[in-house]
Scaffold this active site. Sequence first.
Site, PDB file in Angstrom:
ATOM      1  N   CYS A 192      67.410   9.606 -70.768  1.00 15.72           N
ATOM      2  CA  CYS A 192      68.120  10.763 -71.333  1.00 15.72           C
ATOM      3  C   CYS A 192      67.664  10.951 -72.790  1.00 15.72           C
ATOM      4  CB  CYS A 192      69.614  10.456 -71.273  1.00 15.72           C
ATOM      5  SG  CYS A 192      70.624  11.550 -72.271  1.00 15.72           S
ATOM      6  N   TYR A 252      94.957  16.087 -73.231  1.00 21.80           N
ATOM      7  CA  TYR A 252      95.625  16.684 -72.085  1.00 21.80           C
ATOM      8  C   TYR A 252      97.055  16.152 -72.058  1.00 21.80           C
ATOM      9  CZ  TYR A 252      90.962  18.216 -70.655  1.00 21.80           C
ATOM     10  OH  TYR A 252      89.720  18.811 -70.621  1.00 21.80           O
ATOM     11  N   GLY A 308      94.640  10.023 -68.978  1.00 24.76           N
ATOM     12  CA  GLY A 308      95.555   9.854 -70.102  1.00 24.76           C
ATOM     13  C   GLY A 308      94.944  10.114 -71.465  1.00 24.76           C
ATOM     14  N   ARG A 329      75.405  10.838 -68.761  1.00 29.54           N
ATOM     15  CA  ARG A 329      74.080  11.418 -68.975  1.00 29.54           C
ATOM     16  C   ARG A 329      72.911  10.559 -68.455  1.00 29.54           C
ATOM     17  NH1 ARG A 329      75.005  12.756 -75.138  1.00 29.54           N
ATOM     18  NH2 ARG A 329      76.231  10.855 -74.854  1.00 29.54           N
ATOM     19  N   GLU A 383      89.151  11.761 -60.551  1.00 27.14           N
ATOM     20  CA  GLU A 383      89.912  11.791 -61.801  1.00 27.14           C
ATOM     21  C   GLU A 383      90.972  12.896 -61.725  1.00 27.14           C
ATOM     22  OE1 GLU A 383      88.651  11.617 -66.445  1.00 27.14           O
ATOM     23  OE2 GLU A 383      87.830  13.273 -65.297  1.00 27.14           O
TER      24      GLU A 383
HETATM   25 FE1  SF4 Z   1      71.934  15.753 -70.562  1.00 26.10          FE
HETATM   26 FE2  SF4 Z   1      69.726  16.109 -72.045  1.00 26.10          FE
HETATM   27 FE3  SF4 Z   1      70.391  13.685 -71.216  1.00 26.10          FE
HETATM   28 FE4  SF4 Z   1      69.554  15.456 -69.449  1.00 26.10          FE
HETATM   29  S1  SF4 Z   1      68.359  14.618 -71.106  1.00 26.10           S
HETATM   30  S2  SF4 Z   1      71.301  14.095 -69.236  1.00 26.10           S
HETATM   31  S3  SF4 Z   1      70.361  17.334 -70.314  1.00 26.10           S
HETATM   32  S4  SF4 Z   1      71.583  14.943 -72.590  1.00 26.10           S
END
Ligand code: SF4
Length: 698
Positions: free
Chosen positions: A341, A177, A173, A318, A104
């Site tokens: 996550c 920025y 884009g 994430r 990127e």
């Molecule tokens: Fe990020 Fe928390 Fe997800 Fe891990 S669990 S990827 S630290 S948001």
Amino acid sequence: MARDSRYDPLFEPVRIGPVTAPNRFYQVPHCSGMGYQRPQTLAAMRGVKAEGGWGVVCTEYCSIDDSADETPYPSASLRDDDDVINLRLMTDAVHAHGALAGVELWYGGHSSANLLSREISLDVASLPNEARLGQPAQSQAMSKADIADFREMYRNGARRALEAGFDIVYVYGCHYYLLHNFLNPCFNRREDEYGGPVQNRVRLLREVIEDVGEIVAGRAALAVRYSIPPRFDDDPQELIACFEQIAELPDLWDITVNDYYREMGSSRFFGEAAHQSLVAQIKSMTSKPVVSVGRFTSPDTMLSQITSGTQDFIGAARPSIADPFLPQKIDQGRLEDIRECIGCNVCYAHNALGAPIRCTQNPTMGEEWRRNWHPQRIESRHAEQTVLVVGAGPAGLEAACTLGSRGYPVILAEAEREPGGRVNRESRLPGLAEYARVRDWRLGQLAKMANVQVYPDNRLDTVAILELECRHVLLATGARWRSDGIGRSSNTPFDGHDQTSVIGVEQVLDGHLPDGHILIYDDEHYYIGSAIALMLSAQGKRVTMVSPQDSLCGWNRFTDEHAPLMRALIEAGVEIVTARRLRGFEDGLARLACIYSDQETWLEADYLLPVGARIPNDELWLELQGRRDEFTEAGGLSMRRIGDCRAPGIIAAAVYAGHKAARELGQGEAGARRDRVVLRGWSTMSRRRSGPVNSDCC
Ligand code: SF4
Ligand code: ADP
């Protein structure tokens, strides 16, 4: 196991211009806190994701010039030939597993403060610095010569990207920025051919897309990261009109929203696939493939993104951090093994602190090279020796899981009826339900391990521990909240802290909720105080939050939750008092002192809830230390304390401590490697530019 054929569409190859992604799992550019300073750490982390099945793996934002320097936040860099060598490590690691590598290319404009390079930022106008640091400095409004130089920077960046082996080259884009600012009439008030009507405002982005397109033609795909929804007084229709002008130019669109706090919305305030209507709208305006994020952890949601035609890829940052092997697990029909996550944004917080990202769910994140930790592979047990783990909070659960997967016989004893420790209580608070995944994933893994026995409702004392005669003992007994006001801003208890109208965090979390006006004195500055405030106000109670800092919940700025959190508190009617230190609480009056002038004020409240420091539950540890000889005589070999009972911290730290102790059993404490930038020699390339900074010299 084989994958469920329902998920076949997720594994279809997708053509992106001249290259083909092997599947639809696309790790979009995400900051790593590693950047150009830690090339081997970065390469190993990205390589592990490719190994785990991500068909495309991208860098974070990658600077193309010294005047795009986000110090202290670590970015990638393609500013010179040494950067090419360093990023080669990453592309090689990604290609080794058959994935495509994306980069990127980034230029910050007024958003980068250039604290290291001390160069002047270029932008559409002379705009105040907008970085989180809020440096009192402005960008230089670009002249025509500056625009020509800027285009050359992008061309050079694209040339180096090819040299470094990238398959997808991004033009950046969005996110306020430089290129975004030309599009946006709130910033762009130019009167030349780059300002005014939409065709003019989109001109620079169009030119850069065409420039980069010429350079990468046939060798790499050209992607553009673009964002739509407004912030403050921005008009989304303006950005949609710009998009229409260039909808068919790149090979791929990476669509996002402008504000980070929405784009990577924490689970407290945003659910899975939060932006899908926007993405679908953009998708309907172009024939080119589209990718976007949505913290996708459910394979069914992922599938619906594809089958509904919302987008062509499953974009992820994430979910790929929490489980780099997510695609492989879907492919192998192991959905229950996906480590989801929890949306806590601790990963991003570390980048915002200038450190490599850490993950609450995945303790190996950032440690792939530094400690040689792989998220799926681990050393087998060194001997058949039983390990006793005392306490089944995040630290104990992770330790038991990791030890179990190494093949040790493990006994996990927990005092409460439900394993989970702090997560059990905290995940009942508003917005924190997903934190329970820390417990649930580990319990799910433990249930499959015949060598791990879990004993809930078993509070062990020293005698019981010694009687069990285990070779190794790990204490993970956690911590408890103080209620005397000692916290980050004060090391002495406040007057009247022992009154019955002073209540403790555990008391409230266990449901003992008093009636009346409750004052929460938050000297922890993370999530507990505010989550309790939202819970109490949802129950109709009057709540005032007092902070000894200039604003509430300061650490939530790093997790980028601060803005939605403040909004939620204000909308919930929570009264907010800042910059006041608690001195005393007597007869329904809190005595507060201004942190600057020391001037005292009084606030009426029926109850006071101090949220500050925690006390490690280390009594058992200290007792055991006193009986170490008995432990050794009974055949005991090692004893260790981990997590909050050693040093209270965030959940991620407890999980890491449990993982580390389990990895190190029988191996000794392994030191971590220190990363070094590979230098080919003194590089002149980045100093050769005759660019805008010199354009004002006489
Ligand atoms: Fe990020 Fe928390 Fe997800 Fe891990 S669990 S990827 S630290 S948001
Ligand atoms: P951490 O975050 O370090 O894992 P937690 O406070 O979340 O800490 O979890 C600690 C766990 O240890 C709690 O579930 C608590 O009930 C348990 N525990 C504390 N003392 C004992 C003990 N003596 N025997 C068994 N379990 C204990």
